[in-house]
Design a protein around this motif. Sequence first.
Motif, PDB file in Angstrom:
ATOM      1  N   VAL A 289      -0.247   5.783   5.186  1.00  0.00           N
ATOM      2  CA  VAL A 289      -0.847   6.258   3.997  1.00  0.00           C
ATOM      3  C   VAL A 289      -1.483   7.425   4.527  1.00  0.00           C
ATOM      4  O   VAL A 289      -1.588   8.515   3.632  1.00  0.00           O
TER       5      VAL A 289
ATOM      6  N   TYR B 132       0.418   2.275 -10.123  1.00  0.00           N
ATOM      7  CA  TYR B 132       0.229   0.749  -9.605  1.00  0.00           C
ATOM      8  C   TYR B 132       1.147  -0.150 -10.506  1.00  0.00           C
ATOM      9  O   TYR B 132       1.853  -1.232  -9.780  1.00  0.00           O
TER      10      TYR B 132
ATOM     11  N   GLU C 257       2.218   6.737  -6.691  1.00  0.00           N
ATOM     12  CA  GLU C 257       1.211   7.700  -7.079  1.00  0.00           C
ATOM     13  C   GLU C 257       1.777   9.216  -6.883  1.00  0.00           C
ATOM     14  O   GLU C 257       1.454  10.179  -7.862  1.00  0.00           O
TER      15      GLU C 257
ATOM     16  N   ILE D  56      -7.707  -0.505 -11.165  1.00  0.00           N
ATOM     17  CA  ILE D  56      -6.621  -0.400 -10.357  1.00  0.00           C
ATOM     18  C   ILE D  56      -5.601  -0.752 -10.926  1.00  0.00           C
ATOM     19  O   ILE D  56      -4.438  -0.301 -10.899  1.00  0.00           O
TER      20      ILE D  56
ATOM     21  N   SER E 113      -6.944   7.622  -1.659  1.00  0.00           N
ATOM     22  CA  SER E 113      -6.093   6.685  -0.821  1.00  0.00           C
ATOM     23  C   SER E 113      -6.738   5.681  -0.257  1.00  0.00           C
ATOM     24  O   SER E 113      -6.360   4.743   0.038  1.00  0.00           O
TER      25      SER E 113
ATOM     26  N   TRP F 213       2.601   1.696  -3.401  1.00  0.00           N
ATOM     27  CA  TRP F 213       1.833   1.836  -4.392  1.00  0.00           C
ATOM     28  C   TRP F 213       1.716   3.669  -4.210  1.00  0.00           C
ATOM     29  O   TRP F 213       1.578   4.249  -5.262  1.00  0.00           O
ATOM     30  N   LEU F 214       1.440   4.139  -3.037  1.00  0.00           N
ATOM     31  CA  LEU F 214       1.246   5.322  -2.660  1.00  0.00           C
ATOM     32  C   LEU F 214       2.389   6.150  -3.206  1.00  0.00           C
ATOM     33  O   LEU F 214       2.173   7.188  -3.716  1.00  0.00           O
TER      34      LEU F 214
ATOM     35  N   ASP G 152      -8.888   4.135  -1.831  1.00  0.00           N
ATOM     36  CA  ASP G 152      -8.846   3.013  -3.148  1.00  0.00           C
ATOM     37  C   ASP G 152      -7.504   2.157  -2.829  1.00  0.00           C
ATOM     38  O   ASP G 152      -7.267   0.917  -3.234  1.00  0.00           O
ATOM     39  N   ILE G 153      -6.361   2.793  -2.491  1.00  0.00           N
ATOM     40  CA  ILE G 153      -5.020   2.513  -2.153  1.00  0.00           C
ATOM     41  C   ILE G 153      -5.246   1.304  -1.008  1.00  0.00           C
ATOM     42  O   ILE G 153      -4.900   0.068  -1.061  1.00  0.00           O
TER      43      ILE G 153
ATOM     44  N   ARG H 123       0.749  -1.131   0.196  1.00  0.00           N
ATOM     45  CA  ARG H 123       0.115  -0.067  -0.055  1.00  0.00           C
ATOM     46  C   ARG H 123       0.860   1.254  -0.040  1.00  0.00           C
ATOM     47  O   ARG H 123       0.615   2.230  -0.769  1.00  0.00           O
TER      48      ARG H 123
ATOM     49  N   PHE I 145      -5.788  -2.805  -2.436  1.00  0.00           N
ATOM     50  CA  PHE I 145      -4.733  -3.533  -2.308  1.00  0.00           C
ATOM     51  C   PHE I 145      -5.317  -5.139  -1.744  1.00  0.00           C
ATOM     52  O   PHE I 145      -4.540  -6.061  -2.200  1.00  0.00           O
TER      53      PHE I 145
ATOM     54  N   THR J 211      -0.347  10.942   2.620  1.00  0.00           N
ATOM     55  CA  THR J 211      -1.239  11.697   1.883  1.00  0.00           C
ATOM     56  C   THR J 211      -1.935  13.193   2.370  1.00  0.00           C
ATOM     57  O   THR J 211      -1.586  14.120   1.555  1.00  0.00           O
TER      58      THR J 211
END
Length: 225
Positions: free
Chosen positions: A73, A198, A21, A192, A161, A17-18, A163-164, A14, A168, A77
Amino acid sequence: MIRLHHVQYGRSFRVLWLLEEIGVDRFGGLEIVEHRIGSKEMREGDLPRLSPAVRIPAIEMDGLEMAESGAIVEYLTESHAPELGRAPGDAERPAYLQWIHFSETQASLIETLNLMHLFLRPPAKPDPVLCKLMAARLKGTLAGMEARLQGEWLLPSGFSSADIMMGFNLFAAPYYVKMDDFPRLRAYKDRIEARPAYQRAVEREGPQRFYAQEFYPVPDARDQG
């Protein structure tokens, strides 16, 4: 430079991936410290200082040390990608927070199934009744997502976030629950996986080495004697 303590396709994905992003260049680069789950090395390095539970993920950045995927996260964010969050006062803030935290309700069921199917090696055997119960509960959380997913992303205004955190889980859930009954979630998972960030995170991960088969059915009670 941000340093991420990581297990391949674990909850630390997670954070990875963030970071993709947001853009890892904004942090001056990324160093990944990869751990092997269940190994003694996790208790011999820096992880015990960073994580009260000696678990991934943990990050080190400009003197900051944090653990817990949800906390990391939310912090990254708010501090580096507010467009991926929903600020206090935003009408979507309650739903955003609910999805952030519901992600761990679902992930805890996946973790229990992982423990029973993958870590209880012979002579220990997973309990069929408990496996069936956990798989049914996981399926129930997926049904709850399916019913609430009305647009492309969890929140009406777009990708976040949340969705992150939630997305996952859809990497692991299909190993224990058939996704045939969840067309919205299947389409959501496709969206996704189409995100460039991703894909960059997956490229860093490489082929997954955790699951040895495509699906883990509930064990047959007759094999437990």
